[in-house]
Motif scaffolding. Structure first.
Motif, PDB file in Angstrom:
ATOM      1  N   PHE A 335      46.896  39.751  36.517  1.00  0.00           N
ATOM      2  CA  PHE A 335      47.914  40.401  35.696  1.00  0.00           C
ATOM      3  C   PHE A 335      47.977  41.859  36.135  1.00  0.00           C
ATOM      4  O   PHE A 335      46.950  42.440  36.500  1.00  0.00           O
ATOM      5  CB  PHE A 335      47.551  40.365  34.210  1.00  0.00           C
ATOM      6  N   VAL A 336      49.155  42.463  36.090  1.00  0.00           N
ATOM      7  CA  VAL A 336      49.279  43.906  36.297  1.00  0.00           C
ATOM      8  C   VAL A 336      49.806  44.487  35.000  1.00  0.00           C
ATOM      9  O   VAL A 336      50.896  44.142  34.546  1.00  0.00           O
ATOM     10  CB  VAL A 336      50.236  44.246  37.462  1.00  0.00           C
ATOM     11  N   SER A 337      48.999  45.354  34.389  1.00  0.00           N
ATOM     12  CA  SER A 337      49.344  45.923  33.092  1.00  0.00           C
ATOM     13  C   SER A 337      49.817  47.365  33.255  1.00  0.00           C
ATOM     14  O   SER A 337      49.177  48.165  33.933  1.00  0.00           O
ATOM     15  CB  SER A 337      48.130  45.885  32.156  1.00  0.00           C
ATOM     16  N   TYR A 350      39.968  39.169  29.000  1.00  0.00           N
ATOM     17  CA  TYR A 350      40.629  38.340  30.023  1.00  0.00           C
ATOM     18  C   TYR A 350      39.736  38.134  31.238  1.00  0.00           C
ATOM     19  O   TYR A 350      39.685  37.041  31.803  1.00  0.00           O
ATOM     20  CB  TYR A 350      41.963  38.971  30.427  1.00  0.00           C
ATOM     21  N   MET A 351      39.043  39.185  31.620  1.00  0.00           N
ATOM     22  CA  MET A 351      38.157  39.056  32.771  1.00  0.00           C
ATOM     23  C   MET A 351      37.009  38.094  32.475  1.00  0.00           C
ATOM     24  O   MET A 351      36.543  37.381  33.356  1.00  0.00           O
ATOM     25  CB  MET A 351      37.646  40.425  33.185  1.00  0.00           C
ATOM     26  N   ASN A 356      41.892  38.285  36.015  1.00  0.00           N
ATOM     27  CA  ASN A 356      41.777  39.685  36.386  1.00  0.00           C
ATOM     28  C   ASN A 356      42.980  40.468  35.871  1.00  0.00           C
ATOM     29  O   ASN A 356      44.122  40.062  36.069  1.00  0.00           O
ATOM     30  CB  ASN A 356      41.709  39.792  37.918  1.00  0.00           C
ATOM     31  N   VAL A 357      42.739  41.594  35.205  1.00  0.00           N
ATOM     32  CA  VAL A 357      43.815  42.467  34.718  1.00  0.00           C
ATOM     33  C   VAL A 357      43.709  43.800  35.447  1.00  0.00           C
ATOM     34  O   VAL A 357      42.696  44.489  35.347  1.00  0.00           O
ATOM     35  CB  VAL A 357      43.726  42.701  33.196  1.00  0.00           C
ATOM     36  N   LEU A 358      44.754  44.149  36.192  1.00  0.00           N
ATOM     37  CA  LEU A 358      44.785  45.393  36.951  1.00  0.00           C
ATOM     38  C   LEU A 358      45.654  46.402  36.207  1.00  0.00           C
ATOM     39  O   LEU A 358      46.845  46.170  36.019  1.00  0.00           O
ATOM     40  CB  LEU A 358      45.365  45.160  38.347  1.00  0.00           C
ATOM     41  N   HIS A 374      42.934  47.950  42.601  1.00  0.00           N
ATOM     42  CA  HIS A 374      42.913  46.863  43.581  1.00  0.00           C
ATOM     43  C   HIS A 374      42.078  45.717  43.021  1.00  0.00           C
ATOM     44  O   HIS A 374      41.065  45.954  42.350  1.00  0.00           O
ATOM     45  CB  HIS A 374      42.314  47.351  44.905  1.00  0.00           C
ATOM     46  N   PRO A 375      42.461  44.465  43.266  1.00  0.00           N
ATOM     47  CA  PRO A 375      41.681  43.337  42.737  1.00  0.00           C
ATOM     48  C   PRO A 375      40.206  43.361  43.133  1.00  0.00           C
ATOM     49  O   PRO A 375      39.351  42.879  42.391  1.00  0.00           O
ATOM     50  CB  PRO A 375      42.384  42.110  43.345  1.00  0.00           C
TER      51      PRO A 375
END
Length: 583
Positions: A335-337, A350-351, A356-358, A374-375
């Motif tokens: 996800f990109v927040s 979430y993690m 993964n939340v970026l 970055h992931p």
């Protein structure tokens, strides 16, 4: 510290239309879009996308639009929205999006301010907001004779490939692609002028921060009128040959996610928090054993996310985390927040579930993307590292300054505001206060929101507000205290959550107004505030508060369309309540 670098000169600068054309030539048979059709989704290849865009470009041209003209688009999300945008970009027509939630007076202000010739409306309710404005034509986007979509399907309307290429080649990357009006938390919205190269350059440079390619599928559900979705959810995937799946609506989002099976989802913290609450509420209805398994999986997952020793995290993930990931389609890479601060406990939830939340950072004026995690180097409590060749530094007072090709040209027809925002050296002054953690940037507050208490202590309200909103029973918190002995706040209870709890006990829930007056609700909020104050420095403790008896909304004026609180509006609207807290 800063990350100032000399601008790179060997990057190919493209117009939006040229970028689209390049992707069509490179990935002709790949799926560019998946669009709702009946109970399923229909695929559109890049070649087919090119044909549709040429049809829409022809339809726009038939309405009398030419290079440099402005049109406004006020509609809910749909793939026709994107076709209109790409059609405009091909012709050099400046598209000005208007949030579909904006009331008529604000919509009309934007139409007048930008000098639009035409308003494309998503439906009759939207068209009614601007219909009858002098010198402005209103046309429906789809669903009726004379709508843009209907015109695009008429025989002979489509631009020939030769004509389309000629229009694209006539657009200079330095020319304006769009005006995007800022949310206006402190006054009338301003039209940020973004050139074509701001968008296409970022699409090229962001690849080192976000590893995206033609194998990815995005799910579009954030408002396309917002710069975040417009850049990162539309232009970016198209530039990489990826696929965009368009959710039918918010109500169908859960089932759409399963059908589209996205690998990347753009979101805002509110979405993540609401989804987390639904999951936790669902767990409470499970058996005692399943609840214990979930809580252990969550505990172990959070420990692992923090880099700690979690010996059974892997086993529990197969039992718990995998089931949650299935509900997202089972293919999420990350996800990109963006759009607001991401609470750390939400990211860790979430993690812990293997999602993964970026967190990223940017403004309308910087084309949405300035920093992103970055992931493989995700410090989720920060907004990540600056995107390659985007220059970032902190002023002496901690304000974040940004320079580079992604910065707007200025505010339309507002030279004084432009000069105040972009200094003589080209640095855009964001108004955000930040700090470095290594090469990662942290946002600590808004410059104008710093409170100075009567004892001279400086207090940043945003971190306090974010702490307060970690409570499941509090929807909004606005902290004040300038010139006062202590901090005080307006608290908006989470009426939906409290109502559900009341009804779960077999009782009838009262109205929001009555709920805020209940002694039980007041005690509940008092207990939550005491938890927050317990872990705060004395001068940061919120010692007085009042409950607001109705939710904040865009329609009632307290929230911007991107759901940020308008502090000035809130202060004026609740002046009486705030005055009582100052005493």
């Amino acid at each position: 510290m800063s990350t100032v670098q000399e601008p790179v000169t060997n990057v190919e600068l493209l117009s939006m239309g040229a970028m689209l054309r390049k992707s069509i030539q490179r990935w002709p048979e790949r799926v560019a879009m998946r669009v709702p059709e009946g109970s399923d989704f229909r695929s559109i290849t890049y070649t087919q996308l090119g044909e549709l865009v040429r049809q829409y470009a022809g339809a726009l041209k038939s309405l009398g639009l030419a290079k440099g003209d402005r049109i406004c688009l006020q509609s809910d999300n749909c793939y026709e929205w994107a076709l209109t945008d790409w059609g405009c970009q091909s012709l050099g027509v400046i598209l000005v999006p208007i949030y579909p939630t904006l009331p008529a007076d604000q919509a009309q202000y934007i139409v007048r301010d930008c000098g639009a010739k035409i308003v494309i409306a998503g439906n009759t309710d939207q068209s009614a907001k601007t219909k009858g404005m002098a010198g402005v034509q209103t046309t429906l986007l789809r669903g009726a004779e004379g709508s843009l979509d209907e015109i695009s399907k008429r025989p002979g309307i489509e631009l020939s490939l030769e004509d389309w290429n000629a229009h694209i080649d006539a657009v200079d990357p330095e020319e304006v692609a769009t005006f995007i009006y800022t949310s206006g938390t402190t006054g009338q919205p301003k039209g940020a002028m973004l050139p074509h190269r701001a968008i296409t350059w970022l699409c090229s440079e962001i690849k080192e921060c976000l590893p995206i390619d033609e194998n990815d599928t995005f799910l579009c559900f954030l408002p396309m009128s917002h710069v975040f979705e417009r850049f990162a959810g539309q232009a970016l995937p198209i530039s990489k040959g990826a696929c965009i799946g368009y959710a039918k609506n918010l109500a169908s989002l859960a089932s759409d996610m399963v059908k589209v099976k996205p690998t990347i989802v753009l979101c805002v913290p509110r979405f993540l928090e609401a989804t987390r609450e639904k999951i936790l509420d669902g767990v409470k209805k499970q058996s005692g054993l399943k609840q214990k398994l979930f809580n252990l999986a969550l505990s172990q997952g959070v420990t692992r996310a923090r880099g700690g020793f979690a010996p059974v995290a892997g086993v529990l993930d197969k039992v718990v985390g995998s089931k949650i990931r299935e509900k997202t389609g089972g293919r999420i890479r990350f996800f990109v927040s963006g759009g607001a601060a991401l609470p750390q406990h939400v990211a860790e939830f979430y993690m812990a579930m293997g999602l993964n939340v970026l967190q990223g950072y940017g403004l309308t004026e910087t084309t949405a993307a300035t920093c992103v995690n970055h992931p493989d180097d995700n410090k989720y409590w920060t907004v990540g590292m600056p995107i390659k060749d985007v220059q970032v530094k902190l002023a002496e007072d901690g304000e974040i300054l940004v320079r580079g090709r992604s910065v707007m040209l200025g505010y339309y027809n507002l030279p004084e505001e432009t000069a105040a925002a972009i200094d003589s050296d080209g640095w855009f002054h964001t108004g955000d206060i930040g700090a470095w953690e290594g090469k990662h940037l942290k946002i600590t507050d808004r410059k104008k929101d710093i409170l100075v208490l009567a004892n001279g202590k400086n207090v940043a309200p945003q971190p306090i507000e974010n702490k307060i909103k970690e409570s499941a029973y509090i929807a909004e918190a606005v902290v004040f205290g300038d010139g006062s002995e202590c901090c005080y706040a307006l608290i908006v209870p989470n009426f939906e959550k409290i109502k559900a709890e009341i009804e779960s006990k077999g009782m009838q829930a009262p109205s929001e107004h009555q709920m805020a007056e209940l002694d039980a609700v007041k005690k509940l909020i008092k207990d939550e505030m005491e938890k927050v104050n317990k872990d705060s420095a004395d001068f940061e403790r919120v010692k007085k508060w009042v409950l607001v008896d109705a939710s904040f909304s865009v329609e009632s004026g307290e929230l911007t369309p991107s759901l940020k609180v308008k502090r000035k509006v809130v202060a004026e609207k609740f002046a009486k309540e705030l005055e009582s807290l100052r005493r």
